[in-house]
Design a protein around this motif. Structure first.
Motif, PDB file in Angstrom:
ATOM      1  N   LEU A 191      -8.307  -1.261  -3.796  1.00 35.38           N
ATOM      2  CA  LEU A 191      -7.984  -0.775  -2.453  1.00 35.38           C
ATOM      3  C   LEU A 191      -9.222  -0.789  -1.564  1.00 35.38           C
ATOM      4  O   LEU A 191      -9.149  -1.199  -0.394  1.00 35.38           O
ATOM      5  CB  LEU A 191      -7.413   0.645  -2.549  1.00 35.38           C
ATOM      6  N   LEU A 225       0.828  -1.201   0.000  1.00 29.00           N
ATOM      7  CA  LEU A 225       0.000   0.000   0.000  1.00 29.00           C
ATOM      8  C   LEU A 225       0.864   1.254   0.000  1.00 29.00           C
ATOM      9  O   LEU A 225       1.923   1.290   0.632  1.00 29.00           O
ATOM     10  CB  LEU A 225      -0.898   0.048   1.245  1.00 29.00           C
ATOM     11  N   ARG A 236      -6.977   0.560  -9.384  1.00 30.78           N
ATOM     12  CA  ARG A 236      -6.235   0.449  -8.108  1.00 30.78           C
ATOM     13  C   ARG A 236      -7.120   0.891  -6.948  1.00 30.78           C
ATOM     14  O   ARG A 236      -7.111   0.285  -5.872  1.00 30.78           O
ATOM     15  CB  ARG A 236      -4.961   1.297  -8.159  1.00 30.78           C
ATOM     16  N   LEU A 286      -3.119   1.274  -3.989  1.00 28.26           N
ATOM     17  CA  LEU A 286      -2.840  -0.159  -3.906  1.00 28.26           C
ATOM     18  C   LEU A 286      -1.816  -0.526  -4.973  1.00 28.26           C
ATOM     19  O   LEU A 286      -2.041  -0.307  -6.153  1.00 28.26           O
ATOM     20  CB  LEU A 286      -4.123  -0.953  -4.124  1.00 28.26           C
TER      21      LEU A 286
END
Length: 361
Positions: A145, A81, A141, A125
């Protein structure tokens, strides 16, 4: 550790722009989110292993044992992350308190971890399980996430986002009251770019009239060609005491030479200067004076040349951290029309408070 995205990795960066752009100003559109004021951090978790990679790729894990424990509890088994380590006091982010964690003594770090625990705000992410998300557009992404952190609880948070520029503009105006830095914009269709300045950041810009009370030499200064490195700036508090509030340091080489000649002619002895007590360790207990060492400067020579505190300059700054400028100020112009005594904290814009919990909802 064996992840599809491995440390060290430098995070994606941002370039500054003025004003919140239109959401459709780039192909594919923009996503906006709050700009958090903390330590940038790329979290790598593989089972029981956690690495907290800083912007310079150093591992911050030893300074945040409380956060490591929380990440092991709240994150999926294998994940990478991008986010920010932040610390709040009384519902407001406090960078100065956060910076106290960078301490060589483990006992001190452990005590601070218990009394002032940190949080992590995730905003991108990079990998999940065996899949790398770096080459995927931000829209994908972000969706990944949200799924990955759907069950996460404090102190692990998912930053909020919007594709509405009007909402982002509202955030820019009110979230500063909770200690945030501004707004960030990301292209929804672009992949993650490690160490690339592909994001946009919109930060607050303000000016203040300050007293120039000293200077330091530039690292390239020589006896044959002395160059000014930075000007030390001050503001008067309610008791009429000149407080050190920061420095201005960005000048061309020619300008550095001219400024040195101008300020060097105004030298006065340290004993006659309002900051003459800086060499006494006990003076730093009540006032943040120039010349003191910190966890950031180590043994670096921070001595300075004192000048008569009669010059007034207009400088640009973003926001305050307590009684000081959060970042280096930008010299704008001399203010010969202003008296030094008029350079007080009262001129500074007072930001309306805002509850950090409302930002994190």
């Amino acid at each position: 550790m064996d992840l599809p995205v491995m440390p060290p990795l430098k995070p994606m960066l941002a370039k500054s722009i003025k004003g919140v752009p239109a959401a459709d100003s780039v192909e594919g559109g923009l996503s906006f989110e709050p700009k958090w004021d903390g330590f940038r951090c790329v979290v790598f978790r593989d089972g029981d292993e956690v690495v907290l990679g800083s912007r310079s790729t150093k591992d911050l894990a030893r300074y945040f044992p409380d956060l490591v424990a929380a990440l092991l509890r709240e994150l999926p088994e294998r994940i990478v992350l991008d986010g920010e380590i932040v610390l709040a006091v009384d519902g407001r982010l406090e960078f100065d308190v956060l910076s106290q964690r960078i301490h060589p003594a483990a006992s001190r770090v452990d005590m601070l971890a218990e009394t002032t625990p940190a949080s992590f705000v995730a905003f991108d992410l990079l990998a999940l399980g065996d899949e790398s998300f770096i080459d995927r557009p931000f829209a994908m992404r972000r969706a990944g996430l949200e799924r990955a952190l759907s069950n996460a609880t404090a102190p692990v948070h998912l930053t909020r986002t919007t594709t509405d520029a009007a909402v982002a503009t509202e955030w820019f105006g009110i979230f500063e009251g909770a200690g945030l830095d501004g707004v960030v914009a990301k292209a929804l269709a672009k992949p993650y770019a490690p160490n690339g300045r592909t994001m946009l950041k919109i930060k607050h810009a303000r000016t203040a009239d300050v007293v120039v009370a000293g200077f330091r030499l530039h690292k390239t200064s020589t006896e044959e060609r002395p160059l000014l490195g930075s000007m030390l700036l001050g503001l008067f508090n309610d008791e009429g005491v000149l407080q050190h509030v920061g420095v201005a340091a960005s000048f061309t080489e020619a300008r550095r030479a001219d400024l040195f000649d101008q300020l060097d002619a105004m030298r006065i002895p340290l004993a006659e200067h309002p900051w003459g007590a800086w060499q006494q360790a006990e003076a730093h207990e009540s006032d943040r004076l120039p010349g003191g060492q910190s966890r950031w400067t180590g043994t670096k020579d921070l001595s300075f040349t004192t000048i008569a505190p009669t010059l007034v300059a207009e400088v640009g700054y973003e926001h305050m951290e307590g009684t000081r400028f959060r970042h280096t100020a930008q010299f704008k112009r001399w203010r010969d029309d202003r008296e030094p005594s008029s350079c007080t904290y009262e001129q500074l814009e007072e930001v309306a408070s805002y509850d950090l919990a409302a930002v994190l909802e």
